[in-house]
Motif scaffolding. Structure first.
Motif, mmCIF file in Angstrom:
data_model
loop_
_atom_site.group_PDB
_atom_site.id
_atom_site.type_symbol
_atom_site.label_atom_id
_atom_site.label_comp_id
_atom_site.label_asym_id
_atom_site.label_seq_id
_atom_site.Cartn_x
_atom_site.Cartn_y
_atom_site.Cartn_z
ATOM 1 N N SER A 68 0.813 -1.221 0.000
ATOM 2 C CA SER A 68 0.000 0.000 0.000
ATOM 3 C C SER A 68 0.845 1.269 0.000
ATOM 4 N N GLN A 69 2.039 1.224 0.608
ATOM 5 C CA GLN A 69 2.838 2.434 0.745
ATOM 6 C C GLN A 69 3.868 2.621 -0.366
ATOM 7 N N TYR A 70 4.164 1.552 -1.096
ATOM 8 C CA TYR A 70 5.215 1.704 -2.105
ATOM 9 C C TYR A 70 4.834 1.098 -3.460
ATOM 10 N N VAL A 71 4.601 -0.205 -3.513
ATOM 11 C CA VAL A 71 4.508 -0.869 -4.805
ATOM 12 C C VAL A 71 3.253 -0.470 -5.571
ATOM 13 N N TYR A 72 2.085 -0.509 -4.914
ATOM 14 C CA TYR A 72 0.864 -0.163 -5.639
ATOM 15 C C TYR A 72 0.868 1.278 -6.138
ATOM 16 N N PRO A 73 1.135 2.278 -5.292
ATOM 17 C CA PRO A 73 1.154 3.639 -5.836
ATOM 18 C C PRO A 73 2.223 3.837 -6.897
ATOM 19 N N LEU A 74 3.332 3.117 -6.787
ATOM 20 C CA LEU A 74 4.383 3.258 -7.799
ATOM 21 C C LEU A 74 3.917 2.742 -9.158
ATOM 22 N N VAL A 75 3.412 1.507 -9.193
ATOM 23 C CA VAL A 75 3.024 0.956 -10.496
ATOM 24 C C VAL A 75 1.816 1.700 -11.060
ATOM 25 N N PHE A 76 0.933 2.177 -10.190
ATOM 26 C CA PHE A 76 -0.221 2.941 -10.665
ATOM 27 C C PHE A 76 0.246 4.205 -11.375
ATOM 28 N N GLU A 77 1.181 4.923 -10.787
ATOM 29 C CA GLU A 77 1.664 6.148 -11.402
ATOM 30 C C GLU A 77 2.500 5.872 -12.642
ATOM 31 N N VAL A 78 3.242 4.774 -12.647
ATOM 32 C CA VAL A 78 4.006 4.408 -13.840
ATOM 33 C C VAL A 78 3.061 4.126 -15.007
ATOM 34 N N VAL A 79 1.995 3.381 -14.753
ATOM 35 C CA VAL A 79 1.024 3.087 -15.815
ATOM 36 C C VAL A 79 0.343 4.367 -16.286
ATOM 37 N N ASN A 80 -0.029 5.247 -15.359
ATOM 38 C CA ASN A 80 -0.599 6.533 -15.758
ATOM 39 C C ASN A 80 0.345 7.280 -16.687
ATOM 40 N N SER A 81 1.625 7.261 -16.347
ATOM 41 C CA SER A 81 2.613 7.955 -17.171
ATOM 42 C C SER A 81 2.688 7.350 -18.564
ATOM 43 N N MET A 82 2.718 6.026 -18.653
ATOM 44 C CA MET A 82 2.807 5.366 -19.955
ATOM 45 C C MET A 82 1.590 5.646 -20.818
ATOM 46 N N LEU A 83 0.428 5.767 -20.178
ATOM 47 C CA LEU A 83 -0.819 6.002 -20.904
ATOM 48 C C LEU A 83 -1.082 7.480 -21.172
ATOM 49 N N GLY A 84 -0.259 8.358 -20.584
ATOM 50 C CA GLY A 84 -0.501 9.793 -20.728
ATOM 51 C C GLY A 84 -1.721 10.250 -19.968
ATOM 52 N N CYS A 85 -2.004 9.596 -18.833
ATOM 53 C CA CYS A 85 -3.222 9.882 -18.070
ATOM 54 C C CYS A 85 -2.941 10.948 -17.015
ATOM 55 N N PRO A 86 -3.665 12.070 -17.028
ATOM 56 C CA PRO A 86 -3.470 13.106 -16.016
ATOM 57 C C PRO A 86 -3.984 12.653 -14.659
ATOM 58 N N PRO A 87 -3.519 13.285 -13.572
ATOM 59 C CA PRO A 87 -3.865 12.829 -12.219
ATOM 60 C C PRO A 87 -5.359 12.741 -11.946
ATOM 61 N N GLU A 88 -6.138 13.726 -12.435
ATOM 62 C CA GLU A 88 -7.565 13.714 -12.101
ATOM 63 C C GLU A 88 -8.287 12.516 -12.713
ATOM 64 N N ILE A 89 -7.937 12.137 -13.936
ATOM 65 C CA ILE A 89 -8.542 10.951 -14.545
ATOM 66 C C ILE A 89 -7.975 9.692 -13.901
ATOM 67 N N GLY A 90 -6.703 9.718 -13.543
ATOM 68 C CA GLY A 90 -6.105 8.578 -12.856
ATOM 69 C C GLY A 90 -6.804 8.263 -11.550
ATOM 70 N N GLN A 91 -7.212 9.308 -10.812
ATOM 71 C CA GLN A 91 -7.956 9.102 -9.571
ATOM 72 C C GLN A 91 -9.314 8.464 -9.845
ATOM 73 N N GLN A 92 -9.939 8.847 -10.944
ATOM 74 C CA GLN A 92 -11.229 8.243 -11.309
ATOM 75 C C GLN A 92 -11.045 6.759 -11.650
ATOM 76 N N VAL A 93 -9.965 6.448 -12.368
ATOM 77 C CA VAL A 93 -9.674 5.054 -12.698
ATOM 78 C C VAL A 93 -9.462 4.240 -11.423
#
Length: 432
Positions: free
Chosen positions: A162-187
């Motif tokens: 919860s503190q490292y791996v999940y938020p890390l891979v979530f943000e990495v995938v957002n970056s690869m997809l070009g997903c901005p933070p607000e849509i990433g939170q919805q996902v």
């Protein structure tokens, strides 16, 4: 036509074993906590009793055949004509409230298609993944990992999922997809609701809306990302097709990558061969990753196909339109091919083989290795926290996933960083 691919009618050709679907004894439930606790024991018992193919249950009342023999798996995965991945005939026989239906039902993407549709989708998703800059990804992982490590490095303990791996891979995938933070939170919110099962329908709607928001945004504001490349590819995917491929990148990119990193960290922290060596620099984290991909691949049972008509494999009739599930974990540990020395050996099935093999292997390796190395470099004396007993595994027929990974370490000074960590909702929290 070979014996293993014969399509003679079952009643005209007596065989050594009966069909797994018509098996006499009870089916082995892959969805039970007992299976999750020690799947390798179950695989050994399956092999002893059934050979290379075993009768299993993916969910209550959902039968399937589990392929646990390496040779049989290779033949099936290299024969998409007899073993197509399209589930549409099967899913008409499954109740609408079946818990695994949302995970397996047909979608317009390569992993659920065959023929010309498969070729079209596969070309688009492969091109979009190949467009990811692997050199830039090193910096992206570091930029995301550093503030996450800083958020707990002074505490002396952390729960790494919860503190490292999940938020890390979530943000990495957002970056690869070009997903901005607000849509990433919805996902993230939609995914959490879907997996928690409290309001799965609402979660599915939230996720679908978020993905379409991203697709619409990228139509007007394209970038150097997977979503934009999918849209611009000559395959001419429409918005619905693009959204399903984006959804698949989120699903496999987060669930597979998270479990790969966490399972590898568990190995490093509990096995003296790797723990002392990796932390001491004698063995690389890449070699630890390869051992996990052999022994406990993050997707243990998947690569599902649905024979169009009854077909004979290894003396067993496989019925038409019933799931044939490849157990990467069991096949990798098949005594017929297993050796003691795994160093440098990457002949495992964790990535799949044949036309449906994972197109993101290099990318997944890079992200996992960088995430592990960043953590171990920052906290070289990290140890598993055993105060709550041994680690436990999440039940489920497909994944090999820990519920949590608590660790302790000497408090350390924060790393240099100017970025605040982003904390998406953890979709696995309610299942721990």
């Amino acid at each position: 036509m070979s014996t293993t691919q014969s399509q003679v009618r079952p009643q005209t050709c007596p065989v050594i074993h009966g069909s797994p679907i018509a098996s006499d004894g009870p089916r082995i439930p892959l969805h039970s906590p007992e299976f999750a606790a020690d799947p390798h024991h179950v695989y050994r018992e399956m092999r002893r009793q059934y050979g290379s193919l075993a009768p299993v249950e993916l969910a209550p009342g959902v039968p399937a055949t589990l392929v646990i023999g390496y040779g049989a798996a290779v033949r099936i995965l290299n024969d998409p004509d007899h073993f197509p991945a399209d589930p549409r005939a099967w899913q008409t026989t499954v109740p609408s409230d079946c818990p695994i239906l949302p995970l397996l039902e047909w979608r317009p993407m390569a992993s659920r298609s065959t023929g010309t549709d498969f070729v079209r989708y596969r070309q688009a998703i492969t091109a979009s993944i190949d467009a990811v800059d692997l050199y830039a990804m090193h910096d992206i992982v570091e930029e995301i990992a550093t503030p996450l490590i800083n958020s707990f490095c002074q505490a002396g303990r952390a729960e790494l999922i919860s503190q490292y791996v999940y938020p890390l891979v979530f943000e990495v995938v957002n970056s690869m997809l070009g997903c901005p933070p607000e849509i990433g939170q919805q996902v993230a919110a939609g995914t959490a609701a879907l997996l928690e099962g409290v309001d799965a329908e609402k979660g599915s709607q939230m996720l679908g809306a978020a993905l379409m928001n991203l697709v619409t945004l990228k139509r007007t504001e394209p970038g150097n990302d997977i979503t934009s490349v999918l849209q611009q590819h000559p395959a001419a995917l429409d918005d619905v097709e693009v959204s399903h491929h984006v959804s698949q990148v989120y699903g496999t990119g987060i669930e597979f990558e998270l479990n790969l990193i966490v399972n590898t960290l568990l190995l490093i922290l509990t096995d003296d061969r790797f723990g002392d060596s990796v932390l001491g620099g004698n063995l690389s984290s890449r070699e630890a990753l390869d051992e996990v991909l052999f022994d406990d691949p993050p997707l243990a049972n998947l690569l599902i196909t649905y024979p169009r008509q009854p077909i004979l494999v290894d003396g067993v009739w496989l019925p038409a339109n019933q799931p044939v599930v490849i157990s990467m974990a069991a096949c990798n540990n098949d005594p017929a091919i297993r050796t003691d020395d795994l160093t440098g050996n990457r002949s495992h099935l964790a990535w799949g083989i044949g036309p449906h093999a994972c197109p993101a292997q290099s990318l997944a390796y890079l992200i996992a290795q960088d995430a592990i190395d960043q953590l171990l470099d920052a906290l070289p004396e990290i140890r598993l926290d055993k105060r709550d007993g041994t680690p436990t595994w999440r039940p489920g027929p497909f994944h090999r996933a820990l519920t949590e990974l608590p660790v302790t370490f000497p408090p350390a000074s924060p790393l240099n960083a100017n970025i605040e960590p982003v904390r998406p909702p953890d979709p696995h929290a309610a299942r721990r």
